[in-house]
Design an enzyme around this catalytic site. Structure first.
Site, PDB file in Angstrom:
ATOM      1  N   LYS A  71      36.784  33.361  39.610  1.00 36.58           N
ATOM      2  CA  LYS A  71      37.371  32.114  40.048  1.00 36.58           C
ATOM      3  C   LYS A  71      38.772  31.992  39.130  1.00 36.58           C
ATOM      4  O   LYS A  71      39.797  31.553  39.767  1.00 36.58           O
ATOM      5  CB  LYS A  71      36.210  31.105  39.570  1.00 36.58           C
ATOM      6  CG  LYS A  71      37.011  29.600  39.883  1.00 36.58           C
ATOM      7  CD  LYS A  71      36.295  28.236  39.404  1.00 36.58           C
ATOM      8  CE  LYS A  71      36.309  27.958  38.075  1.00 36.58           C
ATOM      9  NZ  LYS A  71      35.878  26.692  37.400  1.00 36.58           N
TER      10      LYS A  71
ATOM     11  N   ASP B  43      35.493  26.729  43.427  1.00 33.97           N
ATOM     12  CA  ASP B  43      34.944  25.807  42.096  1.00 33.97           C
ATOM     13  C   ASP B  43      33.711  24.834  42.705  1.00 33.97           C
ATOM     14  O   ASP B  43      33.274  25.039  43.974  1.00 33.97           O
ATOM     15  CB  ASP B  43      35.912  24.989  41.738  1.00 33.97           C
ATOM     16  CG  ASP B  43      36.617  24.042  42.521  1.00 33.97           C
ATOM     17  OD1 ASP B  43      36.142  23.847  43.655  1.00 33.97           O
ATOM     18  OD2 ASP B  43      37.456  23.227  41.857  1.00 33.97           O
TER      19      ASP B  43
END
Length: 248
Positions: free
Chosen positions: A119, A137
């Site tokens: 991420k 997320d």
């Protein structure tokens, strides 16, 4: 599903033509550090904290040599400050020792840094290097499951599924648009369905408040007439800058 997904992306592009990363940064190193700090806290709190952090440690070399207790005090407002300090000093030392003090522009290199997963790597690649990436997320995962693009929970699997739906050129901006929508309208506990511009396309319409007036009161940030998360937003951002730490 694919047609509807791509139409949702087009609609979101019209709603949020100014979508952008909501972390303040001036270079790849600052974005990397800010993204690591953003775990388990808001981008606003990170943005309020990083000016003092980068004033004290402007380069990887400076940060690698930091006294842990001094850094902990600076980043304390972001939470988990001891673990984050360890990660930041470790990744800075790795940048100094293995990458000549520069943030690498490849995912396989970024994920070798302490505290950096896919991420964080995709955030840095997409926004500091222009390399397309999907940032999964909590907001992104929640919305793509509400829209029935996937029922996967694992972020890596979600990323793989969504990557098959959209061309690579859309990945970074798609991530921004979806996160913007999740923060402003499609909230976790009470989505503002009655004020949602893509409600006709949403298979989960009705999970939240459908009354238009009540829904409008749930809107956040510029959609609700309030400051955003960045102290230094882009020039085309239509909302108000966020206040500095201690200013409100």
């Amino acid at each position: 599903m694919v047609r509807r997904a791509r139409r949702i992306n087009r609609e979101l592009a019209e709603v949020y033509p100014y979508a952008h990363p909501e972390l303040d940064f001036r270079n790849p190193f600052e974005l990397l550090v800010a993204t690591v700090l953003s775990a388990q806290t808001t981008d606003l709190r990170v943005n309020q904290t990083t000016p003092a952090l980068f004033a004290a440690y402007p380069t990887p070399e400076d940060m690698a040599a930091a006294v842990p207790e001094e850094m902990e005090e600076i980043i304390r407002p972001t939470g988990f400050f001891r673990a984050k300090t360890k990660s930041l000093i470790g990744l800075s030392a790795a940048l100094r020792d293995r990458f000549g003090g520069e943030v690498p522009g490849r995912l396989e290199d970024l994920v070798t840094l302490p505290g950096v997963g896919r991420k964080t790597a995709n955030v840095v690649l997409g926004n500091a290097f222009g390399v397309p990436g999907i940032t999964v997320d909590t907001h992104f995962g929640r919305l793509v499951r509400r829209w029935k693009w996937t029922d996967e929970e694992d972020p890596v699997k979600v990323e793989a599924v969504v990557a098959e739906i959209f061309p690579k050129s859309e990945w970074t901006m798609l991530s921004h648009r979806v996160v913007f929508h999740g923060r402003r309208i499609c909230h976790a506990r009470k989505p503002a369905c009655g004020a949602c511009p893509i409600a006709p396309l949403c298979p989960s319409y009705g999970e939240g408040e459908t009354d238009p007036e009540k829904a409008r009161k749930l809107l956040k940030y510029e959609m609700g007439g309030h400051p955003g998360q960045r102290l230094s937003p882009p020039a085309d951002y239509p909302g108000k800058p966020a206040p500095a730490l201690g200013a409100g």
